[in-house]
Enzyme design. Structure first.
Site, PDB file in Angstrom:
ATOM      1  N   GLY A 179       0.818  -1.201   0.000  1.00  0.00           N
ATOM      2  CA  GLY A 179       0.000   0.000   0.000  1.00  0.00           C
ATOM      3  C   GLY A 179       0.850   1.248   0.000  1.00  0.00           C
ATOM      4  N   GLY A 181      -0.362   4.428   0.015  1.00  0.00           N
ATOM      5  CA  GLY A 181      -1.093   5.591   0.485  1.00  0.00           C
ATOM      6  C   GLY A 181      -0.406   6.214   1.679  1.00  0.00           C
ATOM      7  CB  ILE A 265      -4.590  -2.117   1.675  1.00  0.00           C
ATOM      8  CG1 ILE A 265      -5.324  -3.001   2.695  1.00  0.00           C
ATOM      9  CG2 ILE A 265      -3.418  -2.862   1.067  1.00  0.00           C
ATOM     10  CD1 ILE A 265      -6.041  -4.176   2.071  1.00  0.00           C
ATOM     11  CG  HIS A 439      13.556  36.861   3.083  1.00  0.00           C
ATOM     12  ND1 HIS A 439      13.653  35.882   2.132  1.00  0.00           N
ATOM     13  CD2 HIS A 439      14.808  37.336   3.277  1.00  0.00           C
ATOM     14  CE1 HIS A 439      14.913  35.774   1.747  1.00  0.00           C
ATOM     15  NE2 HIS A 439      15.643  36.647   2.436  1.00  0.00           N
TER      16      HIS A 439
END
Length: 462
Positions: A179, A181, A265, A439
């Site tokens: 899997g 993901g 999964i 910044h």
């Protein structure tokens, strides 16, 4: 079945995870009388088997990588290995502190908290520990558990789930992750940082397949550079024990061997055997079906979290729980725009997004009405300092709002807060370009990307 005293609660909640306890806290805050029932630990999957412990492991992995790479920054550091007992002590300490805090919070709201395995006994009651808790409304929030595949048995030994991986007493020498993901790539990332050899098997064409394809390709490039291997586009066929590990076979005939197989999964809803069907609650593939206000087909029953077919994210559960509590208290909450929910995968590098992908935008608005821009982190000072690579990709409706922000790079999950404001307030690129970003920060990269999309790039080429 005895009634619990003579009380009829305004709201009885079955499940004390993210969705359930958020609903309890908000409902109590709004003056409702609440009973909250949980069979395991308050906080549910997120706090005990999900978000919090996995991110603690990932941070430990970040420390390990920093020790290895100290020379790149002029720091004399060495990596001598992982003390897994020490890692677990750190992880469990984080979880324990949050758990105690949550227990105290629930107690302070005068919520009736019940420990025990509850079962819906009617459209207005839940039975637990031989008692019946009656409510004017019932909220189902029973969550999810790791899924497997037909013929693939998770035994907790060599074939494990994410629950087992969180308490593994060693760093495996090698691992196959089934899997690609969120769960799969996060564990692959942490194990690689800990020193394991990792292979990911994903049946779809890309890692993190629900993300914008550009983000997937950037992550794949980064994983290759880290030495994490992966197989894409071929599906799992079988697994068997070898003398010292597991062999996985794919439908294209390829095989992979490793010490352990992590089955990642996805997660399936916990809805069987809890009385939902008997009470007439509509389900599909185990998921409780709800409307945009999280109300089921039974007027007195709502459902939230991993139990319903929405994004399986803790913060979605929080939002759904709050939505239900406010609706029951007589307020007029706005339904959740699930595209507007921030999403973060905390691997190294991180993948963060909000809004729709470029492909989805073209479906919604037409290919000729979609404009995209990619801002490379190579032009961002703070990212150069951190030695992280990646991009910010913006998806815009031509002459209109930004409808997708997709980011890949270390720490970019921390920038998704502004990204969700941009999406949810339907900001134009020129409006974001007017804002001054500090910044040097990575947040500045988000501003620079919008400057470029507005036609006035600063630290990037036209």
């Amino acid at each position: 079945m005895a009634n619990d005293a003579s009380t009829v609660f305004d709201l009885v909640i079955l499940g004390g995870g993210s969705g359930g306890y958020a609903a309890a806290l908000r409902a109590s805050q709004l003056g409702l009388d609440v009973a909250l029932i949980e069979k395991n630990k308050l906080g549910g999957t997120c706090l005990h088997q999900g978000c919090i412990p996995t991110k603690a492991l990932l941070h430990a992995g970040e420390i390990a990588d920093a020790a290895r790479e100290g020379a790149e920054f002029g720091v004399r550091s060495t990596f001598d290995g992982i003390d897994i007992a020490g890692v677990h002590k750190y992880k469990d300490g984080v979880v324990s502190g949050l758990y105690k805090g949550l227990q105290g919070l629930v107690a302070s709201r005068k919520i009736t908290y019940v420990e025990g395995e509850g079962r819906l006994s009617s459209p207005t009651s839940v039975d637990v520990n031989g008692q019946r808790y009656n409510g004017r409304h019932v909220l189902l929030a029973t969550g999810s558990v790791p899924r497997s595949l037909p013929g693939l048995t998770i035994d907790g030994d060599r074939i494990i789930s994410s629950d087992h991986a969180l308490v593994l007493d060693r760093v495996p020498k090698s691992a196959i992750v089934l899997g690609g993901g969120v769960i799969g790539v996060e564990f692959a990332s942490v194990w690689k940082s800990f020193g394991a050899e990792v292979t990911i098997v994903e049946g779809l064409p890309h890692l993190v397949p629900v993300e914008d394809e550009n983000s997937s390709k950037l992550l794949e490039r980064a994983f290759r550079k880290r030495g994490i291997t992966f197989s894409l586009g071929s599906f799992f066929q079988g697994a068997e024990y070898t003398d010292d590990g597991v062999r996985v076979t794919l439908d294209n005939g390829k095989t992979f061997e490793a010490e352990v197989l992590l089955v990642a999964i996805g997660r399936g809803p916990v809805s069987q055997g809890l009385g939902y069907e008997e009470a007439g609650v509509a389900t599909e593939r185990g998921f409780v079906q709800v409307d945009e206000y999280c109300q089921t087909n039974v007027p007195t029953i709502s459902a939230v979290g991993d139990l319903i077919p929405t994004l399986q994210l803790a913060h979605v559960g929080f939002a759904e729980g709050i939505l239900v509590a406010e609706r029951l208290a007589g307020l007029s909450p706005v339904p959740i725009d699930y595209d507007g929910v921030p999403r973060v995968t905390y691997c190294h590098p991180e993948v963060a997004s909000v809004g729709v992908t470029e492909a989805r935008a073209k479906e919604l608005y037409g290919a000729d009405q979609v404009v995209t821009l990619k801002y490379n982190l190579g032009g961002n000072g703070k990212s150069k300092i951190l030695k992280t690579a990646g991009e910010i990709k913006l998806v815009q409706v031509r002459d209109g709002a930004v409808v997708g922000v997709h980011m890949v790079g270390d720490r970019l999950g921390e920038q998704v807060g502004e990204a969700q404001l941009i999406y949810n307030w339907e900001a134009l690129p020129a409006e974001v370009a007017q804002l001054i970003h500090a910044h040097p920060t990575q947040n500045e990269a988000l501003g620079e990307a919008h400057l470029a999309l507005a036609g006035k790039p600063l630290h990037s080429h036209d």
